[in-house]
Design a protein around this motif. Sequence first.
Motif, PDB file in Angstrom:
ATOM      1  N   ARG A  42     121.859  35.986 -83.421  1.00 32.74           N
ATOM      2  CA  ARG A  42     121.954  36.076 -84.883  1.00 32.74           C
ATOM      3  C   ARG A  42     120.724  35.487 -85.553  1.00 32.74           C
ATOM      4  O   ARG A  42     120.179  36.059 -86.498  1.00 32.74           O
ATOM      5  CB  ARG A  42     123.217  35.367 -85.373  1.00 32.74           C
ATOM      6  CG  ARG A  42     123.478  35.621 -86.859  1.00 32.74           C
ATOM      7  CD  ARG A  42     124.785  35.052 -87.324  1.00 32.74           C
ATOM      8  NE  ARG A  42     124.696  33.621 -87.590  1.00 32.74           N
ATOM      9  CZ  ARG A  42     125.346  32.700 -86.910  1.00 32.74           C
ATOM     10  NH1 ARG A  42     126.122  33.039 -85.892  1.00 32.74           N
ATOM     11  NH2 ARG A  42     125.218  31.431 -87.226  1.00 32.74           N
ATOM     12  N   TYR A  43     120.264  34.322 -85.064  1.00 36.72           N
ATOM     13  CA  TYR A  43     119.058  33.715 -85.625  1.00 36.72           C
ATOM     14  C   TYR A  43     117.868  34.662 -85.508  1.00 36.72           C
ATOM     15  O   TYR A  43     117.074  34.821 -86.447  1.00 36.72           O
ATOM     16  CB  TYR A  43     118.726  32.412 -84.884  1.00 36.72           C
ATOM     17  CG  TYR A  43     119.697  31.280 -85.083  1.00 36.72           C
ATOM     18  CD1 TYR A  43     120.493  31.176 -86.229  1.00 36.72           C
ATOM     19  CD2 TYR A  43     119.836  30.280 -84.108  1.00 36.72           C
ATOM     20  CE1 TYR A  43     121.381  30.139 -86.391  1.00 36.72           C
ATOM     21  CE2 TYR A  43     120.719  29.226 -84.273  1.00 36.72           C
ATOM     22  CZ  TYR A  43     121.490  29.154 -85.412  1.00 36.72           C
ATOM     23  OH  TYR A  43     122.373  28.115 -85.580  1.00 36.72           O
ATOM     24  N   GLU A  44     117.728  35.277 -84.342  1.00 37.73           N
ATOM     25  CA  GLU A  44     116.576  36.157 -84.112  1.00 37.73           C
ATOM     26  C   GLU A  44     116.656  37.429 -84.948  1.00 37.73           C
ATOM     27  O   GLU A  44     115.637  37.939 -85.411  1.00 37.73           O
ATOM     28  CB  GLU A  44     116.479  36.494 -82.624  1.00 37.73           C
ATOM     29  CG  GLU A  44     116.110  35.293 -81.763  1.00 37.73           C
ATOM     30  CD  GLU A  44     116.074  35.593 -80.277  1.00 37.73           C
ATOM     31  OE1 GLU A  44     115.339  34.903 -79.551  1.00 37.73           O
ATOM     32  OE2 GLU A  44     116.788  36.528 -79.845  1.00 37.73           O
ATOM     33  N   LYS A  45     117.868  37.929 -85.157  1.00 38.07           N
ATOM     34  CA  LYS A  45     118.044  39.146 -85.939  1.00 38.07           C
ATOM     35  C   LYS A  45     117.850  38.894 -87.436  1.00 38.07           C
ATOM     36  O   LYS A  45     117.096  39.614 -88.118  1.00 38.07           O
ATOM     37  CB  LYS A  45     119.432  39.737 -85.692  1.00 38.07           C
ATOM     38  CG  LYS A  45     119.714  40.995 -86.501  1.00 38.07           C
ATOM     39  CD  LYS A  45     121.123  41.513 -86.228  1.00 38.07           C
ATOM     40  CE  LYS A  45     121.423  42.743 -87.074  1.00 38.07           C
ATOM     41  NZ  LYS A  45     122.815  43.258 -86.841  1.00 38.07           N
ATOM     42  N   GLU A  46     118.504  37.851 -87.952  1.00 35.42           N
ATOM     43  CA  GLU A  46     118.493  37.593 -89.393  1.00 35.42           C
ATOM     44  C   GLU A  46     117.305  36.732 -89.829  1.00 35.42           C
ATOM     45  O   GLU A  46     116.899  36.783 -90.982  1.00 35.42           O
ATOM     46  CB  GLU A  46     119.798  36.916 -89.810  1.00 35.42           C
ATOM     47  CG  GLU A  46     121.030  37.760 -89.524  1.00 35.42           C
ATOM     48  CD  GLU A  46     122.322  37.037 -89.846  1.00 35.42           C
ATOM     49  OE1 GLU A  46     122.253  35.864 -90.279  1.00 35.42           O
ATOM     50  OE2 GLU A  46     123.400  37.639 -89.666  1.00 35.42           O
ATOM     51  N   GLY A  47     116.779  35.934 -88.895  1.00 38.14           N
ATOM     52  CA  GLY A  47     115.676  35.041 -89.228  1.00 38.14           C
ATOM     53  C   GLY A  47     116.163  33.734 -89.826  1.00 38.14           C
ATOM     54  O   GLY A  47     117.251  33.652 -90.401  1.00 38.14           O
ATOM     55  N   ILE A  48     115.373  32.704 -89.662  1.00 37.18           N
ATOM     56  CA  ILE A  48     115.586  31.403 -90.297  1.00 37.18           C
ATOM     57  C   ILE A  48     114.330  31.114 -91.108  1.00 37.18           C
ATOM     58  O   ILE A  48     113.207  31.181 -90.581  1.00 37.18           O
ATOM     59  CB  ILE A  48     115.797  30.284 -89.258  1.00 37.18           C
ATOM     60  CG1 ILE A  48     117.065  30.545 -88.436  1.00 37.18           C
ATOM     61  CG2 ILE A  48     115.861  28.924 -89.936  1.00 37.18           C
ATOM     62  CD1 ILE A  48     118.356  30.434 -89.208  1.00 37.18           C
TER      63      ILE A  48
END
Length: 307
Positions: A42-48
């Motif tokens: 999820r972090y990699e898909k949506e970005g932080i």
Amino acid sequence: MEIRTVAIVGLGALGIMYGKHLADHLGKDAVRIVADRNRIERYEKEGIFCNGERCDFHYVDANDQAEPAGLLIFTVKFNGLQGAIESARNQVGPNTILISFLNGISSEQLIGEAFGFDQLLYCIVAGMDASKIGNQLTYTKIGFVSFGERDDTRSEKVAALQQLFERTEIPYEIPEHIMHKMWSKLMVNTGVNQSTAVFETGYGGIQVPGKPRDTVIAAMKEVVKVANAEGVPLREDEIAGWLKINDELNPEGMPSMRQDTLQHRRTEVDLFAGTIRQLGKKHGIPTPVNDFLYERLRAIEASYAKE
């Protein structure tokens, strides 16, 4: 002892802020963001994002075996700590320094029981104005880290963390009495976090005269009385110092508990008013302000389910 690698469990406001800062200074590969596979995807898909910039973090699956980190930082909320401890097990070796950036005075006990108190340093973080909405973090002040051994000795672990913070330009202090400092931080959280959440305001609402600021001060005075009964020499004149720190924060910023109520998340009310009420009853000390804050915050949490 030199800290060469840092593992962070928890990508809330503090995890993102310190993770980005450390990675910028130590290099991407030296800073591990530890999480389960679904969360990493999820972090990699949506970005932080930190102050509008996408973070290029080095993510590590909690289930993968890894060389022990030199420093392990817990940056989750208290209700996620037990899961974070399990996620961190593959990061811990006999020389890993453990530190908790959690609020309250309870997390160190759980971490020490899991990994050993000899590897643990006690700490508070304060003075930052980080605000996280969704996957977006904004801040203007990184604040400072106050840390030390429970018995206040200047150990090798303390020296190693001091060297890391100097190398990475993270503001820090090594107080004379860290447990006093932790109670002092509990005092300010009990006043500031809870009052901003109950009165639905950011820092600006408690930087001016009025009921929210009065409630902050009254709640902190109750903490002083309870701390004294617990043998901690907290003083009412310390309140002014914390108010000065908060008065210098971005008025549009807000502490974590207000962010939680805005996003309909469970709060850490049990760490703040819950702790003070329990200890107040133990010592026969009335805590009417914290009773009020506790009841209001529980009502706010209950209202989420009705929407």
